[in-house]
Design a protein around this motif. Structure first.
Motif, PDB file in Angstrom:
ATOM      1  N   MET A 145       0.837  -1.192   0.000  1.00 64.07           N
ATOM      2  CA  MET A 145       0.000   0.000   0.000  1.00 64.07           C
ATOM      3  C   MET A 145       0.874   1.244   0.000  1.00 64.07           C
ATOM      4  SD  MET A 145      -3.355   0.105   2.434  1.00 64.07           S
ATOM      5  CE  MET A 145      -3.783   1.780   2.812  1.00 64.07           C
ATOM      6  N   PRO A 146       1.638   1.476  -1.061  1.00 65.60           N
ATOM      7  CA  PRO A 146       2.527   2.637  -1.095  1.00 65.60           C
ATOM      8  C   PRO A 146       1.773   3.942  -1.332  1.00 65.60           C
ATOM      9  CG  PRO A 146       2.648   1.453  -3.161  1.00 65.60           C
ATOM     10  CD  PRO A 146       1.738   0.668  -2.275  1.00 65.60           C
ATOM     11  N   ALA A 147       2.429   5.064  -1.019  1.00 65.96           N
ATOM     12  CA  ALA A 147       1.827   6.386  -1.173  1.00 65.96           C
ATOM     13  C   ALA A 147       2.889   7.340  -1.724  1.00 65.96           C
ATOM     14  CB  ALA A 147       1.314   6.887   0.177  1.00 65.96           C
ATOM     15  N   ARG A 148       2.464   8.516  -2.126  1.00 63.86           N
ATOM     16  CA  ARG A 148       3.450   9.518  -2.566  1.00 63.86           C
ATOM     17  C   ARG A 148       4.249  10.041  -1.378  1.00 63.86           C
ATOM     18  NH1 ARG A 148       1.316  13.592  -6.805  1.00 63.86           N
ATOM     19  NH2 ARG A 148       1.667  11.694  -8.005  1.00 63.86           N
ATOM     20  N   SER A 149       3.570  10.190  -0.244  1.00 64.64           N
ATOM     21  CA  SER A 149       4.279  10.674   0.940  1.00 64.64           C
ATOM     22  C   SER A 149       3.805   9.923   2.176  1.00 64.64           C
ATOM     23  CB  SER A 149       4.064  12.177   1.128  1.00 64.64           C
ATOM     24  OG  SER A 149       2.735  12.450   1.511  1.00 64.64           O
ATOM     25  N   THR A 151       8.655   4.896   6.750  1.00 69.09           N
ATOM     26  CA  THR A 151       8.840   5.803   5.616  1.00 69.09           C
ATOM     27  C   THR A 151       9.075   5.042   4.315  1.00 69.09           C
ATOM     28  OG1 THR A 151      11.210   5.974   6.120  1.00 69.09           O
ATOM     29  CG2 THR A 151       9.758   7.631   7.087  1.00 69.09           C
ATOM     30  N   GLY A 152       9.321   3.732   4.421  1.00 67.31           N
ATOM     31  CA  GLY A 152       9.593   2.949   3.214  1.00 67.31           C
ATOM     32  C   GLY A 152       8.441   2.901   2.237  1.00 67.31           C
ATOM     33  N   ARG A 153       7.236   3.254   2.700  1.00 62.80           N
ATOM     34  CA  ARG A 153       6.065   3.205   1.814  1.00 62.80           C
ATOM     35  C   ARG A 153       5.937   4.450   0.933  1.00 62.80           C
ATOM     36  NH1 ARG A 153       2.573  -0.668   2.186  1.00 62.80           N
ATOM     37  NH2 ARG A 153       2.787  -2.199   3.845  1.00 62.80           N
ATOM     38  N   ALA A 154       6.785   5.451   1.148  1.00 66.49           N
ATOM     39  CA  ALA A 154       6.674   6.690   0.374  1.00 66.49           C
ATOM     40  C   ALA A 154       7.342   6.527  -0.986  1.00 66.49           C
ATOM     41  CB  ALA A 154       7.324   7.835   1.147  1.00 66.49           C
TER      42      ALA A 154
END
Length: 958
Positions: free
Chosen positions: A423-427, A453-456
């Motif tokens: 479930m990644p995001a831009r930030s 923070t790895g999902r950003a």
């Protein structure tokens, strides 16, 4: 333009040779529209070359490519591949991915909830399923060529981690292992162990993020860079060796500290809050105070709605906002709703509505009202949602699907999302760098910061990701920079043998072979490496003894001999006192264990000092003994322990505790307190007579007298410098004891896992689950084969309860309530809130199980095996009522449990009922267990498609 066109002629030739040498990798990569990263190519080549591989790379770096190549290779070679994941949600996601690539006929799924095409050449499953198949000797394992272990760093998990090591150790040598891990700082050590256990094993590590990550701090409503130059996580060349903090942030920290310091010097009024300033600012501090207030306001965290607006203005949506509290996540969504934040278009709203309706299609209107679905949907349509373990899984899956589709712009999540599905995001925004771990507020570690923070940064969508930390009072930007630049995430084994593991392994191999296999564990591997440091310390300590003994030398005789006589007298006296205390503890433990609800006794000391009435006889801990729950005269409910009784506990009478007494209900406590006081007035409430502890036995008194005679006759006894020599001798003896302790540690650590296994076998043998075989071998009995089917943390207590008949004669609702005590884990703060069982028959069954648990705890203590058996009753009433057909709304109204927690605990009761049914064999108990499943598998529980096996989030306000 094809990336190959950018290559030099030499690079193009090297690529051609590589494709010729690895034809399957060539065919596999041709199915993708992008070129693989160098680390992906290196790992896939190792797999095609016949080696196992450990791939450690950041979140979102595409390491699953290597796992998918193993699947491709298995199909090309006519072999089987198992793709394992730690949670059911990931298994479902991976199943869908592989079906889309290879077709539904070639891919199967096996989780606790689903069994689809299990004989397919490729099967996706949770790790527990594979472990159970191995122990059962399943025919599905025939022809297995590859096992992919996704998220293998889960083996550090305290509760579920050992399963990974069981599989790695137990798989046949012919199976190639592909391990995919987050970036860990000791990947080489882990790889060394894998090579020792599995044979040829390549370690491929990549710390390069596919999407560069920039680091920011949100000060008030200003978004500022954390670093003066390029952030370490965004510097793809990794040129710099050190990174400077943005000087503007350092200035802000100094200004803030000065403001606080100056304010602390300000003269205070009588209230301690400072003098009131006039409207004109005539007070000498008035104008300064106003300026300082304005200065502090600039740094104060912005309202959450304002934070979202700042992120939107900076084009940093979609974003995941991490809040380490379930209630905080839910409150954040409500705040945005109240502030009329709306982030979606009409087209996006329509798409969200379609997804939401599909996920709740099986729910009744009554269920939806109980779940607060209308409020949830309103937030969803606005583009905001919460994601944590308390959210109903079906609604959580809805959030995940909407977010992955780019429809939801802001998700407020607890840290469990960092270990969840893709479930990644831009930030990513982190509100605070401190979290409540259930006992205290602690700083998050560099490893946790990296995970969050790895999902950003979404690969293939974003050219860069952004990590944002909200400025909090007292924040040190240098410390934050340390978190953002360190990549320390060491992998530590959580492996230890269990009762279930012991009988399952002894079913398959002789005892000596089991010990050898267990000593191959990663836990033992790490322990053995630590022994090197202990050995060095032992050598230093031995040298210290020689130096100190030389300082203690006496002209009159051997002073170390004299010192040992003194030490022996002290040791015997200390041991006698310890033995006396042990007798006292055993007697106190017996008396506390015999307590029953309604008993009145006096607590002689501690914070519970005074008269109390027992409301629940509690649980037993090997470390603390019985822990009865009592209520004091001032209606305070606490748990007692042996430390509360320096004198033996004595009851003076009884008072009736109502059958359905609820300790959390003030009216219930008030009524019991009145009856308690009235009963106490009728009794002789003079404090019980204090029974003194005993004295030394005659044999020990005689031994000490003989030693004192020898001491007086020793030539060093008359030395004028005796006490000076004694001080050196005491230090020498302390060094000698330290050396012996280190020798013991070295000896114990080099066989710690096998020693624990031996102790487990001793307990199992004492209770009849194992019996002596030929030579030193052990055989599993019929009772042991029952235990082999129970995978609960309290596996032995469950098996003994089956044998003891504790479950017999219970209706399905009663059985569900009783089984819940083996699966339920109260959240922090709920442990001291005992709940009554639903009815008298259930309470009788629980009392019988507690007696079983105490019996096991005593056997474990004799075997020197640590134990902590707890049987919490907090889910007994909900499980009973749900199984009895009560509606969801009524159950949630009667408890403070979230819908997500309710479903999670209900599913675990169903899983345990299935295990008990298998273990019990044909008969009434099996039928009752099947009825538990049939009755509980309804409504919101049946609607669960993918329930994560995750730990509940810790919550500082929950």
């Amino acid at each position: 333009m094809d990336a190959a066109e950018d290559l030099t002629p030499a690079e193009k030739y090297a690529r051609f040779r590589r494709r010729q040498a690895f034809p399957e990798l060539r065919d596999f990569s041709d199915g993708y529209t992008f070129d693989f990263d160098e680390y992906q190519v290196e790992a896939c080549q190792a797999v095609e070359g016949g080696a196992g591989v450990l791939v450690a790379a950041p979140t979102g770096a595409g390491k699953t490519i290597v796992g998918e190549f193993a699947v491709h290779l298995a199909l090309a070679q006519g072999r089987k591949a198992f793709y394992t994941t730690p949670i059911k949600a990931l298994s479902n996601q991976k199943y869908n991915d592989l079906v889309e690539r290879h077709g539904i006929d070639k891919v199967g799924l096996l989780t606790g909830d689903s069994s689809i095409n299990s004989d397919a050449p490729v099967v996706v499953m949770t790790t527990e399923v594979l472990r159970n198949m191995m122990y059962a000797g399943s025919s599905t394992l025939r022809g297995l060529g590859f096992v992919v272990m996704d998220e293998v760093h889960y083996l550090a998990d305290r509760f579920r981690g050992p399963v990974w090591e069981e599989i790695i150790i137990g798989l046949p040598d012919s199976v190639q292992l592909v391990c995919l891990s987050a970036t860990v700082s000791n990947a080489e050590e882990f790889g060394d162990w894998l090579a020792e256990v599995r044979g040829e094993m390549e370690v491929v590590v990549s710390e390069r993020r596919p999407v560069p990550l920039y680091q920011h701090v949100l000060v008030g409503n200003r978004l500022m860079d954390l670093f003066a130059d390029v952030a370490p996580t965004a510097d793809l060349e990794d040129r710099a060796t050190s990174y400077d903090v943005n000087p503007a942030l350092v200035t802000i920290a100094k200004d803030e500290a000065r403001t606080v310091r100056d304010d602390s010097r300000r003269p205070r009024g009588r209230s301690g809050k400072g003098k009131r300033t006039s409207r004109a600012g005539s007070d000498r501090y008035g104008g300064g105070a106003a300026r300082e207030h304005q200065e502090r306001s600039r740094y104060r965290p912005a309202h959450r709605a304002e934070v979202v607006r700042v992120l939107a203005h900076a084009d940093l949506l979609p974003a995941i906002v991490f809040i380490f509290s379930r209630q905080g996540c839910d409150a954040a969504v409500r705040q945005l709703q109240a502030a009329h934040v709306h982030l979606t278009s009409p087209e996006e709203e329509a798409a969200i509505l379609r997804i939401a309706q599909r996920h709740v299609a099986g729910f009744t209107d009554e269920d939806l009202r109980a779940l607060g679905y209308e409020l949830f949907l309103d937030g969803l349509l606005r583009g905001v949602a919460a994601h944590h373990a308390g959210v109903l899984p079906a609604l959580k899956e809805c959030v995940e699907e909407c977010f992955e589709a780019g429809l939801i712009k802001v998700v407020f999540a607890t840290e469990t999302l960092a270990l969840g599905i893709n479930m990644p995001a831009r930030s990513v925004l982190i509100e605070k760098l401190v979290k409540f771990n259930g006992e205290a507020h602690v700083d998050i570690t560099p490893g946790e910061y990296t995970q969050l923070t790895g999902r950003a940064g979404r690969r293939g969508i974003d050219v860069e990701g952004h990590a944002v930390v909200v400025w909090q009072p007292g924040m040190d930007p240098r410390a934050l920079a340390g978190l953002a630049s360190k990549r320390t995430y060491p992998l530590r084994s959580a492996f230890r043998p269990t009762y279930n593991m012991a009988v399952n392994m002894l079913n398959r191999m002789p005892r000596n072979q089991v010990r050898t296999v267990l000593e191959l564990s990663y836990a033992q591997f790490q322990t053995d490496r630590s022994v090197v440091g202990l050995a060095r310390k032992l050598a230093r300590t031995s040298g210290d003894y020689d130096d100190l003994a030389a300082q203690a030398a006496c002209e009159l005789g051997d002073f170390m001999e004299y010192a040992r006589l003194r030490d022996e007298i002290h040791r015997i006296e200390t041991a006698a006192a310890k033995q006396d205390r042990a007798v006292h503890r055993d007697e106190s433990e017996r008396l506390l264990t015999a307590l029953r609800p309604g008993d009145i006794l006096r607590v002689p000391s501690g914070r519970s000092q005074g008269w109390v009435v027992v409301i629940d006889n509690g649980h037993i801990s090997a470390q603390e003994g019985p822990r009865p729950t009592v209520m004091s005269m001032d209606r305070q409910v606490r748990r007692l322990s042996l430390t509360d009784f320096p004198t033996l506990p004595e009851t003076i009478g009884r008072v009736k505790v109502p059958k359905h007494f609820q300790s959390r209900d003030p009216s219930h406590r008030h009524s019991l307190a009145a009856a308690f006081k009235q009963r106490l007035d009728q009794l002789d409430s003079t404090p019980p007579h204090v029974r003194p502890m005993g004295s030394l036995p005659p044999a020990q008194r005689e031994q000490i007298a003989n030693l004192r005679d020898r001491l007086a006759a020793h030539p060093c006894h008359t030395c004028p410098d005796r006490e000076l020599h004694a001080r050196w001798a005491e230090k020498a003896l302390r060094a000698e004891r330290d050396a012996r302790s280190l020798e013991h540690q070295v000896s114990r650590r080099t066989r710690s896992i096998a020693e624990r296994f031996d102790k487990i076998c001793t307990v199992l043998g004492s209770l009849g689950y194992l019996q002596a075989g030929e030579g030193d071998d052990l055989e599993v009995t019929a009772e042991g084969r029952t235990l082999a089917q129970i995978y609960s943390e309290d596996d032995l207590v469950v098996a003994e309860s089956i044998r003891d008949g504790a479950f017999h004669g219970l209706s399905a609702p009663q059985l569900a309530g009783v089984l819940s005590v083996f699966t339920y884990e109260p959240r922090k703060g709920d442990e001291n809130r005992p709940q009554r069982m639903p009815d008298l028959r259930s309470q009788e069954a629980l009392d019988q199980i507690r007696q079983v648990a105490r019996r096991i705890a005593l056997v474990e203590r004799d075997a020197r095996l640590e134990s902590d058996i707890d049987l919490p009753t907090g889910f007994a009433r909900p499980a009973h009522d749900w199984c009895a057909g009560e509606p969801l709304a009524d159950i949630l109204d009667e408890t403070d449990m979230s819908a997500g927690d309710f479903v999670r605990w209900a599913r675990l009761v169903i899983d345990l009922a299935d295990q008990v049914a298998t273990a019990a064999g044909p008969g009434d108990l099996r039928e009752s267990c099947h009825e538990v499943r049939h009755r509980m598998q309804r409504g919101v529980v049946e609607a669960v498609v993918a329930l994560p096996d995750e730990d509940g989030d810790e919550d500082e306000d929950g």
